[in-house]
Design an enzyme around this catalytic site. Structure first.
Site, PDB file in Angstrom:
ATOM      1  N   CYS A 123      50.456  49.881  45.585  1.00 41.51           N
ATOM      2  CA  CYS A 123      50.337  48.425  44.451  1.00 41.51           C
ATOM      3  C   CYS A 123      49.646  48.534  43.551  1.00 41.51           C
ATOM      4  O   CYS A 123      49.623  48.832  41.806  1.00 41.51           O
ATOM      5  CB  CYS A 123      50.976  47.614  44.949  1.00 41.51           C
ATOM      6  SG  CYS A 123      50.115  46.918  46.312  1.00 41.51           S
ATOM      7  N   HIS A 152      49.601  40.812  41.908  1.00 47.14           N
ATOM      8  CA  HIS A 152      47.677  41.450  42.130  1.00 47.14           C
ATOM      9  C   HIS A 152      47.839  40.767  40.790  1.00 47.14           C
ATOM     10  O   HIS A 152      47.888  41.499  39.887  1.00 47.14           O
ATOM     11  CB  HIS A 152      48.328  42.395  42.841  1.00 47.14           C
ATOM     12  CG  HIS A 152      48.831  42.634  44.036  1.00 47.14           C
ATOM     13  ND1 HIS A 152      48.539  41.949  44.645  1.00 47.14           N
ATOM     14  CD2 HIS A 152      48.330  43.910  44.971  1.00 47.14           C
ATOM     15  CE1 HIS A 152      49.530  42.951  45.783  1.00 47.14           C
ATOM     16  NE2 HIS A 152      48.931  43.414  46.024  1.00 47.14           N
TER      17      HIS A 152
END
Length: 340
Positions: A130, A243
């Site tokens: 990710c 994130h």
């Protein structure tokens, strides 16, 4: 004519997002199957305006199905992905199991869409980590213009990157802090995550880096260019989804921050929000549910000749996992299978 698609791990965070995004993007599906382990057998999941009941992964026959999007751990993937691939179903795998296999393409469609054509060696395509996925979307257009030599990145990774258990732990610990009768006991994470940050994601390696940091190094090289040097520090933060990354880039050629901003603005998958004023940037909570990788705080690094800094934010359950997998499926369909 559309595709017969399987989502493996359909009851998890990423599996549910895969189903949502397939529906949102109107992926050409003729038939879809949602698979899960036996303990989740019969659980209902949503696919657009339809409700699907999960089927037993262990008993499922992949013969005749076109693509399988895997959102289960490496251990289970090791068992079931080869079965699907052998049956002629192309596996798009979200685990780390096949990312470093030279016979398996590692794909971020904004960066290396042509790589999907190498799927046939094992009938498997890997989805990157990710934190890597969103970073390479930002790096590729800069690399194409000025050739990147070195990247130093610090990540601020949300707890959803550790799955439902990570989200639950942050939620429970946050409540327990205000309850004097409850003691904070870390279970999923190494230390208390509520009101804290933890510079430790995955296991430690011999050189002192963590495996998460190693992944960002190796995957960036495989996706963009093996000559790029990457130094990463990966940190878990008390954010549920989204994130963020602080990225320092050194290029071979000089690239002015204004030109960099224009290049990124015109690049696929990127949304530039970069105003030098209060709130003129994107934070993780604002990117949740969005497809884009958001870039802010673009500026020259005055400490080196050809340096840039930028701030990169993305929904890790989407671009960092489910969205990228669906984009790989779209790219595979458009470039190779060509049914729809």
């Amino acid at each position: 004519m559309g595709y017969k698609v399987v989502v493996v791990g359909a009851t998890g965070n990423v599996g549910r997002e895969m189903l949502n995004i397939l529906a949102e993007r109107q992926f050409p599906v003729d038939e879809i199957a949602a698979l899960a382990s036996r303990r989740s057998l019969g659980t209902e999941v949503s696919f657009g305006d339809k409700t699907l009941k999960t089927q037993d992964l262990d008993a499922f026959d992949f013969t005749g199905w076109d693509m399988a999007l895997f959102a289960i751990g490496s251990d289970a993937t090791k068992v079931y992905a080869p079965k699907a691939a052998k049956a002629g179903c192309v596996v798009i795998d979200n685990s780390s199991l096949y990312r470093y296999d030279p016979d398996v393409p590692l794909v971020v469609p904004e960066c290396n869409p042509e790589a999907v054509e190498g799927y046939a060696k094992k009938n498997i395509i890997a989805n990157p980590n990710c934190s890597t996925a969103q970073m390479v979307v930002a790096l590729k257009p800069i690399h194409d213009r000025a050739k990147i030599k070195r990247v130093v990145v610090s990540t601020y990774q949300s707890v959803s990157g550790a799955g439902k258990e990570g989200m639950d732990e942050l939620w429970d610990q946050t409540k327990d802090i205000y309850n004097p009768t409850r003691e904070i006991e870390p279970k999923k994470f190494q230390k208390q995550i509520a009101f804290n940050v933890i510079p430790h994601i995955d296991v430690f390696m011999e050189d002192g880096s963590t495996k998460e940091e190693w992944k960002m190094v190796v995957e960036t090289k495989k996706i963009i260019d093996p000559s790029i040097k990457v130094n990463a520090t990966c940190v878990r933060v008390p954010v549920l989804v989204g994130h963020a990354e602080s990225v320092n880039i050194e290029t071979e050629e000089f690239l002015d921050e204004d030109e960099a901003r224009d290049i990124l603005r015109e690049s696929p998958g990127i949304m530039v929000v970069d105003k030098r004023e209060d709130g003129g940037y994107v934070t993780p909570i604002e990117c949740v549910g969005d497809y884009a990788t958001f870039i802010s705080r673009i500026r020259q690094d005055p400490t080196i000749d050809n340096g840039l800094n930028l701030w990169c934010v993305s929904d890790n359950l989407r671009k960092g996992a489910a969205l990228n997998a669906v984009q790989i499926a779209e790219t595979l369909g458009n470039r190779v299978l060509k049914k729809a």
